[in-house]
Motif scaffolding. Structure first.
Motif, PDB file in Angstrom:
ATOM      1  N   GLN A   1       0.927  -1.213  -0.045  1.00 45.78           N
ATOM      2  CA  GLN A   1      -0.082   0.011  -0.030  1.00 45.78           C
ATOM      3  C   GLN A   1       0.805   1.413   0.157  1.00 45.78           C
ATOM      4  O   GLN A   1       0.633   2.244  -0.636  1.00 45.78           O
ATOM      5  N   ARG A   2       1.948   1.295   0.798  1.00 45.65           N
ATOM      6  CA  ARG A   2       2.654   2.383   0.859  1.00 45.65           C
ATOM      7  C   ARG A   2       3.613   2.638  -0.362  1.00 45.65           C
ATOM      8  O   ARG A   2       3.631   3.764  -0.866  1.00 45.65           O
ATOM      9  N   ASN A   3       4.040   1.620  -0.920  1.00 44.21           N
ATOM     10  CA  ASN A   3       4.768   1.609  -2.297  1.00 44.21           C
ATOM     11  C   ASN A   3       3.623   2.103  -3.486  1.00 44.21           C
ATOM     12  O   ASN A   3       4.277   3.176  -4.197  1.00 44.21           O
TER      13      ASN A   3
ATOM     14  N   ARG B   1       1.166   4.193  -2.977  1.00 43.04           N
ATOM     15  CA  ARG B   1       0.864   5.470  -2.394  1.00 43.04           C
ATOM     16  C   ARG B   1       2.041   6.537  -2.779  1.00 43.04           C
ATOM     17  O   ARG B   1       1.693   7.441  -3.617  1.00 43.04           O
ATOM     18  N   ASP B   2       3.410   5.727  -2.790  1.00 40.12           N
ATOM     19  CA  ASP B   2       4.538   6.763  -3.105  1.00 40.12           C
ATOM     20  C   ASP B   2       4.716   6.656  -4.658  1.00 40.12           C
ATOM     21  O   ASP B   2       5.847   6.993  -4.957  1.00 40.12           O
ATOM     22  N   ASP B   3       3.854   5.882  -5.214  1.00 33.68           N
ATOM     23  CA  ASP B   3       4.151   5.694  -6.850  1.00 33.68           C
ATOM     24  C   ASP B   3       5.410   4.978  -7.031  1.00 33.68           C
ATOM     25  O   ASP B   3       5.929   5.190  -8.165  1.00 33.68           O
ATOM     26  N   VAL B   4       5.720   4.081  -6.230  1.00 32.95           N
ATOM     27  CA  VAL B   4       7.000   3.239  -6.549  1.00 32.95           C
ATOM     28  C   VAL B   4       6.671   1.804  -6.731  1.00 32.95           C
ATOM     29  O   VAL B   4       7.419   0.912  -6.658  1.00 32.95           O
ATOM     30  N   ASP B   5       5.507   1.557  -6.842  1.00 33.52           N
ATOM     31  CA  ASP B   5       5.101  -0.033  -6.990  1.00 33.52           C
ATOM     32  C   ASP B   5       5.228  -0.588  -8.402  1.00 33.52           C
ATOM     33  O   ASP B   5       5.592   0.057  -9.220  1.00 33.52           O
TER      34      ASP B   5
END
Length: 77
Positions: free
Chosen positions: A48-50, A52-56
């Motif tokens: 989820q955090r990745n 959110r930070d657009d690094v998925d």
């Protein structure tokens, strides 16, 4: 630029690339080790955090993307 200056510049660039590949390989192993310690719910939060930070990426840690870059740069993933 003299031939000697060009050779030095090329050597510095090659050395920097080698350092970057080694650091990326180390990061790859650290991330794998970290994943082995996380619970399923912790991995979900990480995903989820990745996002959110657009690094998925393809997976929650972009392992496939990292491996591809390491291999293109001449390293071993």
């Amino acid at each position: 630029m003299t031939p000697d200056q060009a050779a030095i510049r090329q050597a510095v660039a090659a050395n920097t690339q080698s350092e970057l590949v080694r650091e990326l390989q180390a990061a790859h192993l650290i991330i794998r080790n970290m994943l082995g310690l996380l619970s399923v719910s912790q991995k979900a939060v990480l995903a989820q955090r990745n996002a959110r930070d657009d690094v998925d990426g393809e997976g929650i840690t972009r392992a496939h993307e990292r491996e591809a870059v390491i291999k293109r740069a001449g390293g071993v993933a």
